[in-house]
Every structure is written in structure tokens, then in C-alpha cells.
Design an enzyme around this catalytic site. Sequence first.
Site, PDB file in Angstrom:
ATOM      1  CB  ALA A 114      -0.889  -0.020   1.235  1.00  0.00           C
ATOM      2  N   GLY A 157       0.747  -5.097   0.967  1.00  0.00           N
ATOM      3  CA  GLY A 157      -0.499  -5.212   0.211  1.00  0.00           C
ATOM      4  C   GLY A 157      -0.291  -5.880  -1.143  1.00  0.00           C
ATOM      5  CD  GLU A 160      -1.956  -7.761   3.262  1.00  0.00           C
ATOM      6  OE1 GLU A 160      -1.925  -6.587   2.843  1.00  0.00           O
ATOM      7  OE2 GLU A 160      -2.237  -8.049   4.441  1.00  0.00           O
ATOM      8  CD  GLU A 180       2.197  -5.516   5.696  1.00  0.00           C
ATOM      9  OE1 GLU A 180       3.075  -6.384   5.911  1.00  0.00           O
ATOM     10  OE2 GLU A 180       1.323  -5.641   4.806  1.00  0.00           O
TER      11      GLU A 180
HETATM   12  N1  CO8 Z   1       4.497   3.260  -0.956  1.00  0.00           N
HETATM   13  C1  CO8 Z   1       4.828   4.430  -1.536  1.00  0.00           C
HETATM   14  N2  CO8 Z   1       5.929   4.575  -2.308  1.00  0.00           N
HETATM   15  C2  CO8 Z   1       6.708   3.497  -2.481  1.00  0.00           C
HETATM   16  C3  CO8 Z   1       6.418   2.261  -1.903  1.00  0.00           C
HETATM   17  C4  CO8 Z   1       5.225   2.149  -1.111  1.00  0.00           C
HETATM   18  N3  CO8 Z   1       4.832   0.996  -0.544  1.00  0.00           N
HETATM   19  N4  CO8 Z   1       7.374   1.380  -2.269  1.00  0.00           N
HETATM   20  C5  CO8 Z   1       8.239   2.057  -3.033  1.00  0.00           C
HETATM   21  N5  CO8 Z   1       7.844   3.334  -3.163  1.00  0.00           N
HETATM   22  C6  CO8 Z   1       8.466   4.414  -3.915  1.00  0.00           C
HETATM   23  C7  CO8 Z   1       9.698   4.949  -3.185  1.00  0.00           C
HETATM   24  O1  CO8 Z   1       9.326   5.871  -2.202  1.00  0.00           O
HETATM   25  C8  CO8 Z   1      10.456   5.553  -4.331  1.00  0.00           C
HETATM   26  O2  CO8 Z   1       9.877   6.799  -4.655  1.00  0.00           O
HETATM   27  P1  CO8 Z   1      10.808   8.129  -4.729  1.00  0.00           P
HETATM   28  O3  CO8 Z   1      11.753   7.863  -5.860  1.00  0.00           O
HETATM   29  O4  CO8 Z   1       9.822   9.219  -4.994  1.00  0.00           O
HETATM   30  O5  CO8 Z   1      11.524   8.214  -3.430  1.00  0.00           O
HETATM   31  C9  CO8 Z   1      10.176   4.611  -5.500  1.00  0.00           C
HETATM   32  O6  CO8 Z   1       8.993   3.910  -5.134  1.00  0.00           O
HETATM   33  C10 CO8 Z   1      11.269   3.603  -5.726  1.00  0.00           C
HETATM   34  O7  CO8 Z   1      11.496   2.953  -4.491  1.00  0.00           O
HETATM   35  P2  CO8 Z   1      12.954   2.741  -3.881  1.00  0.00           P
HETATM   36  O8  CO8 Z   1      13.846   3.876  -4.279  1.00  0.00           O
HETATM   37  O9  CO8 Z   1      12.810   2.481  -2.426  1.00  0.00           O
HETATM   38  O10 CO8 Z   1      13.416   1.428  -4.678  1.00  0.00           O
HETATM   39  P3  CO8 Z   1      14.469   0.337  -4.189  1.00  0.00           P
HETATM   40  O11 CO8 Z   1      14.713  -0.529  -5.384  1.00  0.00           O
HETATM   41  O12 CO8 Z   1      15.642   0.961  -3.539  1.00  0.00           O
HETATM   42  O13 CO8 Z   1      13.692  -0.519  -3.054  1.00  0.00           O
HETATM   43  C11 CO8 Z   1      11.803  -1.675  -2.129  1.00  0.00           C
HETATM   44  C12 CO8 Z   1      12.581  -1.274  -3.412  1.00  0.00           C
HETATM   45  C13 CO8 Z   1      12.644  -2.659  -1.310  1.00  0.00           C
HETATM   46  C14 CO8 Z   1      10.527  -2.372  -2.578  1.00  0.00           C
HETATM   47  C15 CO8 Z   1      11.504  -0.427  -1.287  1.00  0.00           C
HETATM   48  O14 CO8 Z   1      10.918   0.550  -2.128  1.00  0.00           O
HETATM   49  C16 CO8 Z   1      10.550  -0.671  -0.135  1.00  0.00           C
HETATM   50  O15 CO8 Z   1      10.956  -1.196   0.884  1.00  0.00           O
HETATM   51  N6  CO8 Z   1       9.271  -0.281  -0.305  1.00  0.00           N
HETATM   52  C17 CO8 Z   1       8.281  -0.366   0.764  1.00  0.00           C
HETATM   53  C18 CO8 Z   1       7.805  -1.796   0.929  1.00  0.00           C
HETATM   54  C19 CO8 Z   1       6.807  -1.875   2.067  1.00  0.00           C
HETATM   55  O16 CO8 Z   1       7.114  -1.600   3.218  1.00  0.00           O
HETATM   56  N7  CO8 Z   1       5.566  -2.281   1.750  1.00  0.00           N
HETATM   57  C20 CO8 Z   1       4.505  -2.433   2.734  1.00  0.00           C
HETATM   58  C21 CO8 Z   1       3.655  -1.201   2.783  1.00  0.00           C
HETATM   59  S1  CO8 Z   1       2.410  -1.265   4.052  1.00  0.00           S
HETATM   60  C22 CO8 Z   1       1.166  -2.203   3.347  1.00  0.00           C
HETATM   61  O17 CO8 Z   1       1.259  -2.660   2.251  1.00  0.00           O
HETATM   62  C23 CO8 Z   1      -0.095  -2.403   4.165  1.00  0.00           C
HETATM   63  C24 CO8 Z   1      -1.037  -3.402   3.485  1.00  0.00           C
HETATM   64  C25 CO8 Z   1      -2.409  -2.857   3.330  1.00  0.00           C
HETATM   65  C26 CO8 Z   1      -3.360  -3.777   2.586  1.00  0.00           C
HETATM   66  C27 CO8 Z   1      -3.456  -3.555   1.086  1.00  0.00           C
HETATM   67  C28 CO8 Z   1      -4.571  -4.377   0.465  1.00  0.00           C
HETATM   68  C29 CO8 Z   1      -4.433  -4.699  -0.990  1.00  0.00           C
END
Ligand code: CO8
Length: 306
Positions: A114, A157, A160, A180
Site C-alpha cells: 500500500a 499489500g 496480499e 508492515e
Molecule cells: N508506498 C509508496 N511509495 C513506495 C512504496 C510504497 N509501498 N514502495 C516504493 N515506493 C516508492 C519509493 O518511495 C520511491 O519513490 P521516490 O523515488 O519518490 O523516493 C520509489 O517507489 C522507488 O522505491 P525505492 O527507491 O525504495 O526502490 P528500491 O529498489 O531501492 O527498493 C523496495 C525497493 C525494497 C521495494 C523499497 O521501495 C521498499 O521497501 N518499499 C516499501 C515496501 C513496504 O514496506 N511495503 C509495505 C507497505 S504497508 C502495506 O502494504 C499495508 C497493506 C495494506 C493492505 C493492502 C490491500 C491490498
Amino acid sequence: MAGMAALRIQQLRAVIQPTSFASRIVGCPRANTPNFVQTARSMSSAPTYEHIMVEKRGEGGNVGLIVLNRPSALNALCDPLMKEVKQALLDLEADSCVGAIVLTGSEKAFAAGADIKDMQNKQFVECYNGNFLNDWNVLSIVKKPVIAAVNGYALGGGCEMAMMCDIILAGDKAKFGQPEIVLGTIPGAGGTQRLTKAIGKSRSMQMCLTGDMITAQQASSWGLVSSVHPPDQVVDEAIKLGQKISQHSKLIVAMCKESVNNAYELSLSEGLHFEKRLFHCTFSTNDRSEGMTAFIEKRKPNFTDS
Ligand code: CO8
């Protein structure tokens, strides 16, 4: 024939128009119908999408393909994207040509969860009163089989969402995780439930409590995904699978899916009872009669989804 039906994703980078409406109107030949001529692919009334791409693949356009397309945020899930996914699913569900749906992302990310930026300032009252995420479960209620073709990150998400699908195929670089906990929250759309049912308590606990990702190979050996493929072949494999399913009666496929899904909900005796009743119900359908008759007459069945 498959080539005729397949417009490559790369050619559709601009604005994609779902084709379901045209096919629904002009009727839908089955994949095994000879001299099939593909139905019209677009109409001016078709909706346009910002965060996803939608097309139909396979012979007769019998497989709907939804591609998450929000590359700047690694396909992070936000309300506008989920609304589009819902609309596309409902259109494909209503399209009598389509027998199965494939959901995929990019080679880098199926979906990285998400949208954390959207969630950062949310408060409990807003989440609770607004039923945050309640509207995101459309994937788990469509009758047609949905196959997730996962490349890259399927996190939070994203993982999921893949688990809401009926079958998961993975590229060999795919990574699954429920991170999460690292963000100070917990999975909110099945991560603690579907994952536990898929891979068991100990492994699910480990993933949910550490936030660590697992590889496609681990996901496969743990039973989360059904097969692993080279990244550039996952979508094609999912479409092939969708085509195979689409050759069967859509009515009976839906009943079969419902019965398998009930294995999650019911006790064994209740599940067996439900299955038996649905099995009995198939004897009221034309397709059950046609399927058995075709076997005896040594020919392909001509299902009418009735
Ligand atoms: N939300 C918003 N932006 C994101 C997310 C995210 N989940 N993941 C990546 N991005 C964005 C980054 O902020 C970045 O944007 P910007 O260039 O503007 O800073 C861009 O995508 C590229 O990301 P990275 O530079 O971080 O790319 P990397 O290759 O270095 O890393 C990763 C990739 C490992 C995937 C890293 O981006 C990461 O850890 N992302 C977050 C993963 C995460 O924690 N996900 C869980 C989120 S909470 C959740 O999902 C709750 C579930 C709710 C239910 C949903 C039902 C369908």
C-alpha cells in the site's frame, strides 16, 4: 491465431482501452471454434485508465490481462489504482468472452505494498470510520479465476493482493514479504490470514514478525506459488494457463472455484457436504450433459456456459 489476438503490452504504453464491451456485444466464439475472427478490440465508450493497463489475450480474447502500471512508486497501491482495478475486474467479469483473468505488474515490482506516503498521516478514526481497505477486496469476490503473474517485489499489500488471486505464478527473481512490522503496523488485507493458511503458522509468523522477504524458490517450496518461471515468461505462462481454464465451461469453473475457496472457510465435513451439493448441481446444467456426451462421442465438448 494467438498472435492475432495478442497486442503486446509495450505497444500499449499510451492509453489502454479495455475491449470487453465490444466483445460482449458481438458475441464470443470459443477458443476451439474454427475460423475464429477476433472481435473488435476497442470502442469509444471504453474507459481509460491512469494506473493500470487492460487488454485481452489468448484465442478469442478469452483471457483478460490487467497490468498494474504505476512505475514511479513501484506499483504501490492507492485508492485511485484500486478503483481502476475494481472497474477492470468488473468489466472482465461481465465479459462473456473472458474465462480467466491475469493480474501482473512490472518486472521490478508486482506491487511494493500500500502507498506509505498516502498512509503516513492517517489517523485511527479516519481509518475506522472510513473502513480503510474494505473496498480493496474485489479480487477475492470475482467469480472468474484470477491468476497472479508476479515479478519483482510483492510486498505488504502487494503480497496480499497476489494471495487474493486464485493461482500465483512467479518469476524467478520475485520476492514476497509482509514488511508492515518494520513500519510499525501489521498486514491489513490477509497477510496474517491467507499467508498462514498457505504456508503454515511457523513460516507465516517468521515472515510477518521479521518483515523479511522470501525468494520465489522459497515461496514455491512453501506452497505459496504454484510454479516459477524466467521473468520474461511468467505473463505468457499465466495467459496459457488462463486459456486452458477458459476452454472449460465458465459456469462449472465458477462452481469449482467456489468449492475450492470454501475449503478455507468450512470444516472438512461441511466442506465435503458443500462440494457434494455443488457436484449434484452440475447435473442440472447443459454443460455437464454436453461434457459427458462429448467424451462418449469422442469429440471436443461445445460448452455453452449454461
Ligand atoms: N508506498 C509508496 N511509495 C513506495 C512504496 C510504497 N509501498 N514502495 C516504493 N515506493 C516508492 C519509493 O518511495 C520511491 O519513490 P521516490 O523515488 O519518490 O523516493 C520509489 O517507489 C522507488 O522505491 P525505492 O527507491 O525504495 O526502490 P528500491 O529498489 O531501492 O527498493 C523496495 C525497493 C525494497 C521495494 C523499497 O521501495 C521498499 O521497501 N518499499 C516499501 C515496501 C513496504 O514496506 N511495503 C509495505 C507497505 S504497508 C502495506 O502494504 C499495508 C497493506 C495494506 C493492505 C493492502 C490491500 C491490498
